[in-house]
Structures are given as structure tokens and as C-alpha cells.
Design a protein around this motif. Structure first.
Motif, PDB file in Angstrom:
ATOM      1  N   LEU A 289      -0.480  -6.953   6.522  1.00  0.00           N
ATOM      2  CA  LEU A 289       0.407  -6.161   5.677  1.00  0.00           C
ATOM      3  C   LEU A 289       0.702  -6.830   4.342  1.00  0.00           C
ATOM      4  O   LEU A 289       0.872  -6.160   3.320  1.00  0.00           O
ATOM      5  N   LYS A 290       0.744  -8.146   4.331  1.00  0.00           N
ATOM      6  CA  LYS A 290       1.109  -8.850   3.098  1.00  0.00           C
ATOM      7  C   LYS A 290       0.093  -8.644   1.977  1.00  0.00           C
ATOM      8  O   LYS A 290       0.400  -8.851   0.804  1.00  0.00           O
ATOM      9  N   GLU A 296       7.704  -8.391   0.560  1.00  0.00           N
ATOM     10  CA  GLU A 296       7.831  -8.719   1.980  1.00  0.00           C
ATOM     11  C   GLU A 296       9.248  -8.511   2.492  1.00  0.00           C
ATOM     12  O   GLU A 296       9.460  -8.357   3.698  1.00  0.00           O
ATOM     13  N   HIS A 301       7.955  -2.927   4.092  1.00  0.00           N
ATOM     14  CA  HIS A 301       7.360  -4.043   4.827  1.00  0.00           C
ATOM     15  C   HIS A 301       8.189  -4.375   6.058  1.00  0.00           C
ATOM     16  O   HIS A 301       7.656  -4.557   7.165  1.00  0.00           O
TER      17      HIS A 301
END
Length: 739
Positions: A289-290, A296, A301
């Protein structure tokens, strides 16, 4: 003949990989890989291009049977011609201007691609299969003849001459220019327009105008093929970036606008949020995902990493705790949910709190049930609500408000939490009843069904297969009529909406499915004789083509399923994955088809199948396992020269792909090829032995079946020995006078 020998396993796998895998590689990386593939294949330009076209057309013909052709047509008519054009530019750049004029490069290029077109023209059955069931969505693709389309795009890319196209069509009145639809060049027109429009509309939306962006997002959500086409050319990050910014920061201005204005904005926000989640979900981007979301600590996120979490009340701040209590109280009564409560609940807060709201509401049902059973003299009670009892029937009816467009986006986390609860409590739990009630409702949104259906189906199959039983059933407060439907009905509905949700890759059968697909690809074509270089005459009979018709145990798997290979790697891990590949190569080597198996095996090892932070699933680790463990053991098991040759060719393939590739650099700056030098070559290296004694020392390796391994490397080693200066093989070849 050449026609019967195409396409190669490596080119076929790479083409399907580009179409089926997301995020897609950049064009420069793809062209670099294609250059190395041609080097491995030892192919002339026109043969290599014919293989590329045939593979792409085969993929289109296969999906044509299902009627879903947009993605493959986009690849055939836009992506592939662009890649070929860039590959030609790469070759052009290697010559000086004077050399280009002397070679008449432009004329040679045209002659090459006209030769390719002439060869393709012979595959009339394939073109006929590609031209059937033409899918049209808003005139996205209009041309009925795929061969004419290929001629047009090749002309536009200056790969062929206009007079050649007219002569081939035998109709000088044919219009050779594109007609202004997506085929004009979607990589720069349609896709750029969509991405830039999304970015621009996000800027507008910051000032409160959600509707324009919501309309665009709705259109993309409704046409899954369109989303695939966009990401065939662009990294998901480019579309996710503006969507993430909006979903993280958008706020409804507090004013005296009507309730309808609020719910319209909340619905639009939900549509935008669903597209963001759809992109992450469809391509399994949550595994890394990053790399696709910027913030973040932002809402998107944070929520995606814990979407099904139901919080304990003490974990909430005062504002959210108050909202939770108000929602639970409102859902527990027979009155409508207050409009002011809906207006006061920011969509982000609702998405985060929804699982907790459902958990707390169901807990109230259980608590009321116990309290009600403890009341004495309750006979003839007709209305339990008079005693402050929360009934499941009331709760279910009030839960229906979450099916409204302005709240339904919050159901993703809710459904996930219900599934988690069912997993622990069984199919007779309250959560199971709520799940069935909501999802069997005719108003349950299809976009949500597509996003959560596969997960729900997995849970339903798990509970039924494991005969999980529930806790003590809730009595007295539950109306039998309140819950309609069953798990079986829900399974049917999900599979009707998402046919592909039926699991093809159960862990119990993954081994056999892997072997079947590997075998079908290996034996599904023939090997070109031009690839057999430096084969010891003593072993030529081992390379006779295997007759599939004589083996009734073999069954063809028609479609190359990249997802099956990916699933096998994720579930069984890299060591077993490499073991299966090497086993497949050895088996194919016994039957004279080792080179196709080696191409497939090397492709599976060198191309990233999983977009994940887990380095153990990345190609560099797979190669490390192969060179430091599995290949060493396999060399000791070889019983036929053709097996050794196949493993040697697979090693050569991998070394070429890794050479000068920054993705295959180990900690400390060394290339993964050093593992081959350190662990594999010592098995063939002479250590302080007199020249006279070499034949005795090398008997088991160089004079037996394993000799094929070295012969495969030697036959293709000119680049390796020059480009890897420390390669011990170079000295070995000189010493044995074999290069």
C-alpha cells in the motif's frame, strides 16, 4: 514449419503477464525485457515479431469466446504496436546517422514488418476467431475486422508502407485513417484525458463540487474493462493520488442547506471512495500500500489496513463515542433515523465507525434477550418494545438505511466484520442472519457486492465445510419472518453477480492445477530447431518431439492463468514454487520438450508475480533459492542429457535477464548472477588437477547426462563470459577447449 512452432512459451507468458498483471511495467522496462527475450530466443526480427503478434491474437481469440474483449483488443491494437515501435527506436539508436543511411534502415524496417504481416495473413482462422463477438461500449471499439485494424495501426506507426497496405487490401478506396474513437491513440488521448480529468476535478471538488468527479468515477466503476485498460498504460498511483487526497480531506461545509443536498454530496463522496477502494482491491495493492498511497497516516491508508475493525468504546474520542451512541440508539427503535444525525456524520467517520455500530447494536439485541428472559410473568406480552427490549426484527429493518446510496459505501467494512464474526461464531449466529438479510435484499448495491462477494463466499464455504456451530441461539425476541434467505441462496446470488468468485485455486488442488497448467503450456506447442545449438550428437534422439496423442493422461488447459501461478507462490511459498518448476522442467526434458519448459520456468522465476512488500516472493529471492539450493540438488538427479540441457538453458535465460538489471542487485552491490558463480560453477570446476586427469575427474559431469547443462550454457555463452568478468565458466571453457 515455423507456423506450427509458434509462439514460444517465454513470449506467450510475457504477453499474458502484461495483460493480466497490475501494476504494469513501464514501456522502457518492457522493451528492455523484450530485447533480452529476443537474445535468449536467438530469433531474427521478423520471427520474433510474428511470435509477439500471434501470442496477442491468441489471447484475444480466447477471451472472444466470453465476449469480454476490450482489454485484449486494446493490447493488440494499441499497446503492442507502441512497444514494437519503441523496440525499433531502441535498435535505431544503436546506429550512427551514416550507418543508418548506408544500411537503408527505414527500408529494412518496413520490409521486416511487411514480411511479418504477410506471415500473419496466413492465420485466417485465428483472425476469424478474433473478429467475432465484437464488444462495443459507447463505440469504444467499432472496427469489425481485426486484420484491417492491425494494418492501420502499423501504417500509423510507420512500420509498413501505405502502398503495401493498399495492395494487401486490394481496395484503394479503403479509409486508412482512424475515425476519431479510442483507437486514435488511447495511451495519449483516452487514458491521459481520464487521468487528467480526474486530477482537475479533484481540484474542483476541494471547493465543494463533488458531482463532476463522481460522474467520472461512476462510469469507470461500471465498466471493469475500462479500469483494466487505463492501468494497462498507467500505474494505479496516477489515478489513486487525486482520489486519495480528496477522500482524506474533503469536508461538507456547515450551512443551512437541505437534507437532500447533504445526502447528494455524501453519495458522491461514496462513489469516489468506492473507485479508490475498487482499484486497491482489484489489483491487490493492499499488499504494498505504501507504494500507491501517499499519506500513511491519512484516512485511506489507515482504513484499508484495518477496514473490518470494530473499536471498543473506550478507544474512541468523545465526539465519535457520542455519534456511536446516537446511531445505536436510533437503530434500536422503531422510528426513522433522524436526518440531523445523518447530516452530522461525516462520511469518513461513518466508514470508520460502521463495523462498531453494527457490533454494538447486535450486542444490545443479545443483552435485551437475556434481560427479557429474566423478566417474570411475561405471558401474553404482545409488544416487547414496551419493556425496552431491542428486537432483531427492528434492528434488521433499520439496518436497511445502509442500503441507501448516501450510506452504502460504509457497508464494505461492515460486511467484512460480519464475516469475521461468523468465522468465530458459526452460521447460526446473529451476524450470519444480518449478512443474509442485507445481501439478499434486492436493494443491496451491486458495486459493493462485487467488492465483498468473493470474501463472503469464502467464509460461507469455510463455515459449511467445517460444520461450525453457533453459540446458544437467541430466543424470544427474534421473529422467524425477520430473517429471510439462507447461506445457499446467498452463494447463488454472489456467483451470479461475480462468476469468477468461484474458487479455481483451492489449496488442496493447487499442486495438481499448477502441474496441469505447466504441462499444457509446455506441450501445447513445438520447439524451433534453431534453438538447439551445440547438442551432442550422441544424445540427439532425446530431443524428438513428444507425441501428445499417445498420452491420454494429458489434458489441455486452454488459457494461461497467471493468477494460478501467483496463488501457488503465495500459498505454498518460494521453495515449493521453485521445486515445482524444476520438477516440471526435468519431466519435460525426459520427453524432448525441455526447452519450452525451461522458457516457462525462467519466466515464472524472473518476472514479479506478486506486487508485495514481502521480499521472499520477489524474483531475486526465487533466483537465490534456485542457484543456492534447488538447482544444486537437481543436477545430481539428472538421468538424461536432454534434462541437463533444459536446466542449462533455463539458467542461461535467467542470467541474461538478470545481467545489468538493477532489480537483481543483492545487498552489497553484487548481482544475483554471483550466486550462480559461487554455488553452481564449483560443481564443474577443476581444482589443482593435471590436464591428463581431467577426463577422469569430470566423468560424472562432463561425460554423462549433466554434460547437457554445460553444453546449453556454452552454446549461448558469448555474452555471459564477456559481460560477467569474474565468471569462472570462462576459464573452464578455455581449459577444456569447449568454447
Amino acid at each position: 514449419t515455423e507456423k506450427l512452432e509458434l509462439p514460444s512459451a517465454a513470449i506467450m507468458f510475457f504477453t499474458y503477464y502484461l495483460v493480466q498483471t497490475r501494476p504494469v511495467m513501464t514501456d522502457d522496462v518492457i522493451v528492455d525485457h523484450l530485447e533480452k527475450l529476443q537474445r535468449v530466443q536467438n530469433s531474427f526480427d521478423h520471427v520474433f515479431y510474428v511470435e509477439l503478434w500471434l501470442t496477442a491474437l491468441t489471447g484475444l481469440a480466447e477471451v472472444n469466446l466470453t465476449g469480454h474483449t476490450l482489454l485484449w483488443k486494446s493490447f493488440v491494437l494499441v499497446k503492442l504496436p507502441t512497444l514494437i515501435e519503441k523496440l525499433e527506436e531502441r535498435k535505431f539508436a544503436k546506429f550512427s546517422h551514416d550507418e543508418m543511411e548506408m544500411l537503408s534502415y527505414e527500408s529494412l524496417k518496413n520490409s521486416c514488418h511487411e514480411c511479418v504481416i504477410n506471415q500473419l495473413f496466413g492465420f485466417r482462422g485465428l483472425f476469424s476467431a478474433c473478429s467475432q463477438h465484437v464488444e462495443t461500449i459507447d463505440d469504444l471499439f467499432q472496427a469489425p475486422d481485426i486484420f484491417v485494424d492491425i494494418l492501420k495501426v502499423c501504417l500509423k506507426k510507420n512500420l509498413v508502407r501505405r502502398e503495401f497496405v493498399l495492395r494487401l487490401l486490394e481496395d484503394r478506396s479503403t479509409e486508412l485513417e482512424w475515425g476519431g474513437n479510442i483507437l486514435d491513440d488511447p495511451s495519449s488521448q483516452m487514458v491521459d484525458h481520464l487521468v487528467s480529468t480526474a486530477t482537475t476535478m479533484t481540484t474542483w471538488s476541494a471547493s465543494g463540487e463533488l458531482k463532476p468527479l463522481a460522474i467520472l468515477c461512476h462510469s469507470i466503476n461500471e465498466i471493469p474493462s475500462l479500469l483494466d485498460i487505463i492501468h494497462l498504460y498507467r500505474h494505479p498511483f496516477e489515478l489513486l493520488e487525486p482520489l486519495e487526497q480528496l477522500c482524506n480531506k474533503w469536508e461538507k461545509s456547515i450551512d443551512n442547506t437541505s437534507f437532500e443536498s447533504y445526502v447528494q454530496d455524501y453519495e458522491n463522496y461514496g462513489i469516489i471512495f468506492l473507485l479508490l477502494y475498487n482499484i486497491v482491491h482489484s489489483y491487490e495493492l493492499h499488499k504494498n500500500l505504501k507504494d500507491v498511497l501517499q499519506d500513511e497516516n491519512g484516512f485511506c491508508h489507515t482504513w484499508i489496513t484495518q477496514s473490518s475493525v470494530a473499536y471498543e468504546p473506550e478507544m474512541l474520542n468523545t465526539e465519535n463515542f457520542t455519534l456511536l451512541e446516537e446511531w445505536v440508539n436510533a437503530l434500536s427503535t422503531i422510528q426513522d433515523i433522524p436526518e440531523n444525525l445523518i447530516k452530522a456524520t461525516n462520511p469518513r467517520i461513518l466508514i470508520e465507525l460502521a463495523p462498531t455500530i453494527f457490533k454494538k447494536s447486535l450486542a444490545e439485541v443479545e443483552k435485551s434477550s437475556k434481560d427479557f428472559r429474566n423478566i417474570e410473568n411475561v405471558e401474553n406480552i404482545e409488544n416487547v418494545e414496551n419493556f425496552g427490549v431491542v428486537t432483531l426484527e427492528t434492528l434488521l429493518q433499520n439496518f436497511e438505511i445502509f442500503l441507501k446510496p448516501y450510506l452504502s459505501y460504509a457497508l464494505i467494512g461492515v460486511i467484512q466484520w460480519l464475516c469475521d464474526d461468523i468465522c468465530f461464531k458459526g452460521p447460526n449466529s446473529l451476524s450470519s442472519k444480518v449478512l443474509n438479510y442485507l445481501m439478499l435484499n434486492n436493494d443491496f448495491p451491486l458495486p459493493i457486492m462485487r467488492l465483498v462477494g468473493t470474501g463472503v463466499l469464502s467464509i460461507l464455504n469455510y463455515t459449511s465445510n467445517n460444520n461450525l456451530s453457533s453459540q446458544e441461539p437467541i430466543e424470544a425476541v427474534e421473529s422467524v419472518e425477520a430473517v429471510e434467505g439462507s447461506d445457499s441462496n446467498l452463494k447463488v446470488k454472489i456467483t451470479n453477480v461475480i462468476p469468477e468468485s468461484v474458487s479455481k485455486h483451492s489449496s488442496e488442488t493447487l499442486y495438481s492445477q499448477f502441474k496441469l497448467l505447466f504441462t499444457s503450456i509446455t506441450f501445447g506447442g513445438c520447439q524451433r530447431k534453431s534453438r538447439f545449438i551445440n547438442i551432442d550428437e550422441e544424445y540427439e534422439d532425446e530431443f524428438r518431439q513428444y507425441n501428445l496423442a499417445s498420452d491420454l493422461s494429458w489434458q489441455s488447459a486452454h488459457h494461461l492463468d497467471i493468477d494460478l501461478f501467483r496463488t501457488c507462490l503465495e500459498i505454498h511459498g518460494p521453495k515449493i514454487f521453485i521445486d515445482l518448476i524444476v520438477e516440471g522442467v526435468l519431466i519435460a526434458g525426459e520427453k524432448g520438450m525441455g526447452l519450452r519448459a525451461a522458457e516457462l520456468g525462467a519466466s515464472l522465476i524472473t518476472l514479479p508475480l506478486c506486487y508485495t512488500w514481502n521480499v521472499h516472493l520477489q524474483p531475486i529471492n526465487l533466483i537465490h533459492i534456485l542457484f543456492t539450493d534447488v538447482l544444486i540438488q537437481a543436477l545430481d538427479k539428472i538421468i538424461m542429457y536432454s534434462q541437463g540441457y533444459a536446466l542449462g538453458f533455463m539458467s542461461f535465460f535467467i542470467l541474461i535477464i538478470c545481467n545489468k538489471n538493477p532489480n537483481f542487485v543483492l545487498t552489497g552491490g553484487k548481482n544475483i548472477c554471483n550466486d550462480f558463480i559461487e554455488y553452481i560453477l564449483p560443481k564443474f570446476q577443476v581444482k589443482e588437477v593435471n590436464q591428463v586427469e581431467i577426463s577422469k575427474v569430470w566423468g560424472p559431469l562432463m561425460n554423462g547426462p549433466t554434460k547437457g547443462f554445460m553444453d546449453a550454457l556454452i552454446s549461448n555463452n558469448s555474452e555471459i563470459s564477456e559481460k560477467l568478468p569474474n565468471l569462472a565458466l570462462k576459464n573452464l571453457l578455455i581449459e577444456l577447449d569447449l568454447n
